[in-house]
Scaffold this motif. Sequence first.
Motif, PDB file in Angstrom:
ATOM      1  N   PHE A  61       0.858  -1.192   0.000  1.00 13.82           N
ATOM      2  CA  PHE A  61       0.000   0.000   0.000  1.00 13.82           C
ATOM      3  C   PHE A  61       0.891   1.237   0.000  1.00 13.82           C
ATOM      4  N   CYS A  62       1.583   1.487   1.089  1.00 11.83           N
ATOM      5  CA  CYS A  62       2.586   2.545   1.160  1.00 11.83           C
ATOM      6  C   CYS A  62       3.481   2.251   2.348  1.00 11.83           C
ATOM      7  N   ALA A  63       4.757   1.981   2.078  1.00 11.43           N
ATOM      8  CA  ALA A  63       5.692   1.541   3.111  1.00 11.43           C
ATOM      9  C   ALA A  63       6.295   2.695   3.891  1.00 11.43           C
ATOM     10  N   GLY A  64       5.650   3.860   3.857  1.00 12.65           N
ATOM     11  CA  GLY A  64       6.151   5.016   4.596  1.00 12.65           C
ATOM     12  C   GLY A  64       6.949   5.938   3.704  1.00 12.65           C
ATOM     13  N   LEU A 131       0.385   4.897   6.798  1.00 13.41           N
ATOM     14  CA  LEU A 131      -0.683   4.643   7.756  1.00 13.41           C
ATOM     15  C   LEU A 131      -1.494   5.912   7.989  1.00 13.41           C
ATOM     16  N   ILE A 132      -0.820   7.053   8.054  1.00 12.13           N
ATOM     17  CA  ILE A 132      -1.538   8.321   8.221  1.00 12.13           C
ATOM     18  C   ILE A 132      -2.488   8.547   7.059  1.00 12.13           C
ATOM     19  N   THR A 149       2.563  -0.576  10.734  1.00 12.71           N
ATOM     20  CA  THR A 149       3.380  -0.040  11.814  1.00 12.71           C
ATOM     21  C   THR A 149       3.324   1.479  11.758  1.00 12.71           C
ATOM     22  N   THR A 150       3.345   2.102  12.949  1.00 11.90           N
ATOM     23  CA  THR A 150       3.424   3.570  12.965  1.00 11.90           C
ATOM     24  C   THR A 150       4.834   4.019  12.607  1.00 11.90           C
ATOM     25  N   GLY A 162      -1.057  15.272  12.785  1.00 12.00           N
ATOM     26  CA  GLY A 162      -2.326  15.191  13.492  1.00 12.00           C
ATOM     27  C   GLY A 162      -2.703  13.811  13.962  1.00 12.00           C
ATOM     28  N   VAL A 163      -1.833  12.822  13.796  1.00 11.97           N
ATOM     29  CA  VAL A 163      -2.209  11.444  14.150  1.00 11.97           C
ATOM     30  C   VAL A 163      -2.381  11.276  15.661  1.00 11.97           C
TER      31      VAL A 163
END
Length: 279
Positions: A61-64, A131-132, A149-150, A162-163
């Motif tokens: 999805f998106c690894a950061g 994740l955001i 993971t965060t 804003g998380v």
Amino acid sequence: MNYEQIRVSIDQSVATVTLNRPDKLNAWTPQMANELRRAIGEVGCDPECRVIVITGEGRGFCAGADMSGLQGAADAGVASKRPASYSDDVSFSSAPGPDLQANYPGRFGYMFNCPKPIIAAINGPCAGIGLILALYSDLRFAAEDAKFTTAFAARGLIAEHGVAWLLPRLVGEAHALDILLSARKFTGSEAEQIGLLNKALPSDDLMAHVGKIARNLAVNASPRSMAVMKRQIRIAYHQSFAESLEMADAEMDKSFGAPDFKEGVQSFVDRRPPQFQDI
């Protein structure tokens, strides 16, 4: 509009926005941020689109954030500056319901203000700013074995964008502190259990399920109603109950005078699919 790091398509009133850096597990870059912002601004105002799905190309999805960008920021000892092309002018001011631009500033607030429901289809690794991105979507579905993971604490960073405000409202303070402080990895199945996801599914079933949800919204729900209710929910975090009730009464009066109310009643009487107006 042409894009390099995302793809956009519209089919049967559902816009699919695909993060498209599969060789990097769709790692986040300033260019991707700009392109996604422009794309959602565009399809969010397109009457041909009623629902938006965000997913990733390939197995992620998106690894950061792209680590090359983080390394540059670490070497400089300061946050990387916003690129000159970063757009702050996404506007949904003509959409029905209260405008949320003042309530949700920042890099992702425009997703809350977008009048179309945004669904995250999390097909693989989802970390950090990825994740955001998912948290700012309205609905979230993921593969059961997708890894989350965060990541922030493991990189010497903090809860950004804003998380720290948003995550406890979704999963509760205890779960939010757990996954933020530990930066541990957890699966889509656990993400569903703690309330981060609407549903976790076998990976082979994910996109079909999301497609079914999106098409149902596009066909059977009033675009005007969805836009207003989405904004009602988000602005309610900043309202007292009395203020929320007053706004609901005012918006209900507007709904009674809108064509979709007449069509919703008539389609029920006629036992046929509704023909709601686009926004």
